[in-house]
Design a protein around this motif. Structure first.
Motif, short mmCIF file in Angstrom:
data_model
loop_
_atom_site.label_atom_id
_atom_site.label_comp_id
_atom_site.label_asym_id
_atom_site.label_seq_id
_atom_site.Cartn_x
_atom_site.Cartn_y
_atom_site.Cartn_z
N GLN A 30 -5.89 -7.73 -2.56
CA GLN A 30 -6.30 -6.57 -3.35
C GLN A 30 -7.31 -5.74 -2.58
O GLN A 30 -7.26 -4.51 -2.60
CB GLN A 30 -6.90 -7.03 -4.68
CG GLN A 30 -5.86 -7.52 -5.68
CD GLN A 30 -6.48 -7.93 -6.99
OE1 GLN A 30 -7.61 -8.43 -7.01
NE2 GLN A 30 -5.76 -7.74 -8.08
N ILE A 41 -6.76 -1.85 -1.82
CA ILE A 41 -7.71 -0.84 -2.28
C ILE A 41 -8.17 0.03 -1.11
O ILE A 41 -8.22 1.26 -1.21
CB ILE A 41 -8.92 -1.50 -2.96
CG1 ILE A 41 -8.48 -2.14 -4.29
CG2 ILE A 41 -10.02 -0.48 -3.22
CD1 ILE A 41 -9.53 -3.01 -4.92
N TYR A 62 -8.48 -0.13 -9.62
CA TYR A 62 -7.31 -0.39 -8.78
C TYR A 62 -6.31 -1.09 -9.69
O TYR A 62 -6.61 -2.12 -10.30
CB TYR A 62 -7.68 -1.28 -7.59
CG TYR A 62 -6.47 -1.83 -6.88
CD1 TYR A 62 -5.74 -1.05 -5.99
CD2 TYR A 62 -6.04 -3.15 -7.09
CE1 TYR A 62 -4.63 -1.55 -5.34
CE2 TYR A 62 -4.93 -3.66 -6.44
CZ TYR A 62 -4.23 -2.86 -5.57
OH TYR A 62 -3.13 -3.36 -4.93
N SER A 64 1.05 0.26 -6.74
CA SER A 64 -0.40 0.22 -6.86
C SER A 64 -0.95 1.64 -6.77
O SER A 64 -0.37 2.51 -6.13
CB SER A 64 -1.01 -0.65 -5.76
OG SER A 64 -0.66 -0.15 -4.48
N LEU A 117 -4.88 4.15 -7.86
CA LEU A 117 -6.24 4.25 -8.38
C LEU A 117 -6.24 5.20 -9.58
O LEU A 117 -5.56 6.24 -9.56
CB LEU A 117 -7.19 4.77 -7.31
CG LEU A 117 -7.31 3.94 -6.03
CD1 LEU A 117 -8.19 4.66 -5.01
CD2 LEU A 117 -7.86 2.55 -6.32
#
Length: 293
Positions: free
Chosen positions: A5, A9, A79, A99, A101
Motif C-alpha cells: 500500500q 500510495i 488511499y 486504486s 486517492l
C-alpha cells in the motif's frame, strides 16, 4: 500500513492525468427514487471524466497530513482500493481492482470517516498516463476532482447514463464559453423586434439565441445548436444537455460591448431579451462544486 500500500500510495501521489475513449452505453433500468444530486452535479462530472465506473470499496486507508498536501480544511485524504462492478464510460485495459486517492469530509467528531468494505460508489476518473496492460499502474486511476467519488444508488447511475447518452450523440451541444457578438433590430410594427446572440463554444461549433418580440410585447425565444438559426426551435427542456449547457454556461449579464454597432436603445432591448432567456432557463442548481479545469 502494508508495504504494497505504501508503494501504491507513493505512485498515486505522482500520477498525471491521461485520457480514454468512449465505450458503448449500456441501458439502465428506470430508477424508483430521485437522485440526491442535481442534473448539473452529474453533468459537471460526466463531461469532465473520460471514465465513469461503478465500483465497490475493497479497502481504504486514511493518509497522514504529511502524505496529503493540499487537502482542504475539514477533509481527509484516503488511499482506496475498489473492485470494478461496471465500466459505465471509458475503454480498457482496466484491472478488476483499481486504486485511487479521494478527499472526503471528516465525520461529526472531526475524525476521518470510515469507508465500509463492499460499499458501492460511482467514480469519475482519468486513466493513468502511460499505464499499459500488465504494468503495475494498470489498476490506478486519478479522480477528476479530489472528491469525485459519489455514493452509488440506482437513480444516480440512471441519471449519469442519461447524461452520457446525450454526450456521445453526434452534434451534442458543446460547452458555452461566452458571448461572441449579437445585435437587436426593431420590427416593422411598433413594439416588434428581434435579438440574435452568437455564442462562443469550447469546440468552435456555432450556437445562437434568437428572441422575437411581437407588437403586443410578448416574447418567444429559441436556441440553435448548429449552422441554421431557427427562431421556431423548441426551448431546451430542463434536465437535458442543451439546457445544462445554456443555464450553466451563459454569463449572468449580457456584455453590451459585444453588440458593436448597435444603438444604445437597441442594446438595452437586447439586454432585456437576454434576461427573458435566463429567466426561462432558471438557475443552474448545484449541490457540489464542479471539477476545476
Amino acid at each position: 500500513m502494508r508495504v504494497f500500500q505504501s508503494a501504491a500510495i507513493a505512485g498515486l501521489l505522482a500520477l498525471s492525468p491521461g485520457f480514454a475513449s468512449i465505450s458503448a452505453m449500456q441501458t439502465a433500468a428506470p430508477a424508483a427514487t430521485a437522485s440526491p444530486y442535481s442534473y448539473a452535479d452529474i453533468a459537471d462530472l460526466a463531461t469532465a471524466a473520460p471514465m465513469a465506473l461503478h465500483a465497490r470499496i475493497h479497502s481504504s486507508v486514511a493518509l497522514k497530513p504529511a502524505q496529503a498536501p493540499g487537502v482542504a480544511a475539514g477533509q481527509s485524504r484516503f488511499y482506496v482500493e475498489a473492485d470494478v462492478v461496471s465500466l459505465i464510460r471509458g475503454a480498457g485495459p482496466l484491472a478488476s481492482r483499481i486504486s485511487y486517492l479521494v478527499d472526503l469530509p471528516l465525520d461529526a467528531k472531526g475524525k476521518p470517516q470510515k469507508l465500509k468494505k463492499k460499499q458501492p460508489v460511482l467514480l469519475f476518473a482519468r486513466p493513468v498516463a502511460g499505464a499499459t496492460a500488465g504494468s503495475s499502474n494498470t489498476g490506478s486511476v486519478r479522480l477528476v476532482a479530489p472528491d469525485a467519488q459519489l455514493p452509488w444508488d440506482a437513480a444516480t447511475e440512471a441519471q449519469l447514463r442519461a447524461v452520457l447518452t446525450e454526450l456521445v450523440k453526434p452534434g451534442a451541444p458543446p460547452a458555452i464559453t461566452g458571448i461572441a457578438n449579437g445585435f437587436h433590430v426593431p420590427g416593422t410594427l411598433p413594439g416588434e423586434g428581434e435579438t440574435q446572440l452568437f455564442l462562443n463554444t469550447s469546440t468552435g461549433e456555432p450556437v445562437s439565441l434568437t428572441i422575437l418580440t411581437a407588437a403586443d410585447g410578448s416574447r418567444r425565444w429559441a436556441a440553435a445548436f448548429g449552422e441554421i438559426v431557427d427562431g421556431s426551435a423548441a426551448v431546451p427542456a430542463r434536465g437535458t444537455l442543451a439546457w445544462y449547457r445554456l443555464a450553466c454556461g451563459l454569463p449572468r449579464q449580457l456584455p453590451l460591448n459585444k453588440l458593436a454597432g448597435t444603438a444604445p436603445e437597441d442594446r438595452r432591448k437586447a439586454a432585456s431579451d437576454y434576461g427573458v432567456v435566463l429567466g426561462a432557463l432558471g438557475q443552474c442548481t448545484r449541490t457540489r462544486k464542479p471539477p476545476m479545469g
